[in-house]
Design a protein around this motif. Structure first.
Motif, PDB file in Angstrom:
ATOM      1  N   GLU A  15       0.844  -1.201   0.000  1.00 26.76           N
ATOM      2  CA  GLU A  15       0.000   0.000   0.000  1.00 26.76           C
ATOM      3  C   GLU A  15       0.875   1.246   0.000  1.00 26.76           C
ATOM      4  O   GLU A  15       1.800   1.369   0.809  1.00 26.76           O
ATOM      5  CB  GLU A  15      -0.898   0.010   1.230  1.00 26.76           C
ATOM      6  CG  GLU A  15      -1.784   1.226   1.313  1.00 26.76           C
ATOM      7  CD  GLU A  15      -2.679   1.240   2.538  1.00 26.76           C
ATOM      8  OE1 GLU A  15      -3.551   2.111   2.602  1.00 26.76           O
ATOM      9  OE2 GLU A  15      -2.498   0.389   3.422  1.00 26.76           O
ATOM     10  N   ASP A  76      -8.903  -0.409  -4.285  1.00 26.00           N
ATOM     11  CA  ASP A  76      -8.122   0.736  -3.830  1.00 26.00           C
ATOM     12  C   ASP A  76      -6.978   0.982  -4.816  1.00 26.00           C
ATOM     13  O   ASP A  76      -6.140   0.111  -5.032  1.00 26.00           O
ATOM     14  CB  ASP A  76      -7.573   0.453  -2.431  1.00 26.00           C
ATOM     15  CG  ASP A  76      -6.896   1.656  -1.798  1.00 26.00           C
ATOM     16  OD1 ASP A  76      -6.350   2.508  -2.537  1.00 26.00           O
ATOM     17  OD2 ASP A  76      -6.883   1.734  -0.564  1.00 26.00           O
ATOM     18  N   VAL A  79      -3.340   0.290  -3.600  1.00 29.65           N
ATOM     19  CA  VAL A  79      -3.011  -1.044  -3.104  1.00 29.65           C
ATOM     20  C   VAL A  79      -2.779  -1.974  -4.281  1.00 29.65           C
ATOM     21  O   VAL A  79      -3.515  -1.947  -5.261  1.00 29.65           O
ATOM     22  CB  VAL A  79      -4.152  -1.598  -2.216  1.00 29.65           C
ATOM     23  CG1 VAL A  79      -3.911  -3.056  -1.852  1.00 29.65           C
ATOM     24  CG2 VAL A  79      -4.303  -0.759  -0.952  1.00 29.65           C
TER      25      VAL A  79
END
Length: 129
Positions: A15, A76, A79
């Motif tokens: 991330e 996301d 990510v």
């Protein structure tokens, strides 16, 4: 015949954050590393993984319980998932991160590879999140 070395594969969640990067292992929730640059975070994650694996019982079943069994999906944009391959001696200097791209037409693969390259760019890019 080519020589092969046994490797174990662990799924890593990568991330990009506002302060750098965080890497944790999908099947090992307590194994997490963070850093300012992606390269630094990968280095720390290898050390964390090696330390965790070194404390497991000397049993193949105990080890394989933590290896890759599925790759989670994510929506996301900060990510992405990768695979970390580990040799039986758990040496962090022999660990390798493998990036994954799904089968797709060449233009889509190039787009996804470009996005991945932008995510792992140096810290100066992180400030623009």
């Amino acid at each position: 015949m080519a020589k092969t070395t046994r490797r174990y594969y662990f799924a890593a969640r990568n991330e990009r954050t506002t302060h750098g990067y965080r890497i944790n292992f999908v099947n090992i929730p307590q194994a997490e590393a963070s850093g300012t640059t992606y390269e630094e975070t990968v280095y720390y994650s290898y050390r964390v993984l090696a330390e965790f694996l070194a404390h497991l019982p000397k049993d193949e079943a105990a080890l394989t319980a933590y290896t890759l069994n599925q790759m989670p999906d994510t929506e996301d944009s900060n990510v992405f998932y990768s695979l970390v391959s580990v040799t039986p001696d758990f040496d962090p200097h022999k660990m390798v991160t493998h990036f994954t791209l799904p089968q797709a037409p060449p233009a889509e693969i190039r787009r996804k590879a470009s996005k991945l390259a932008q995510l792992v760019a140096h810290q100066s890019k992180v400030a623009s999140l």
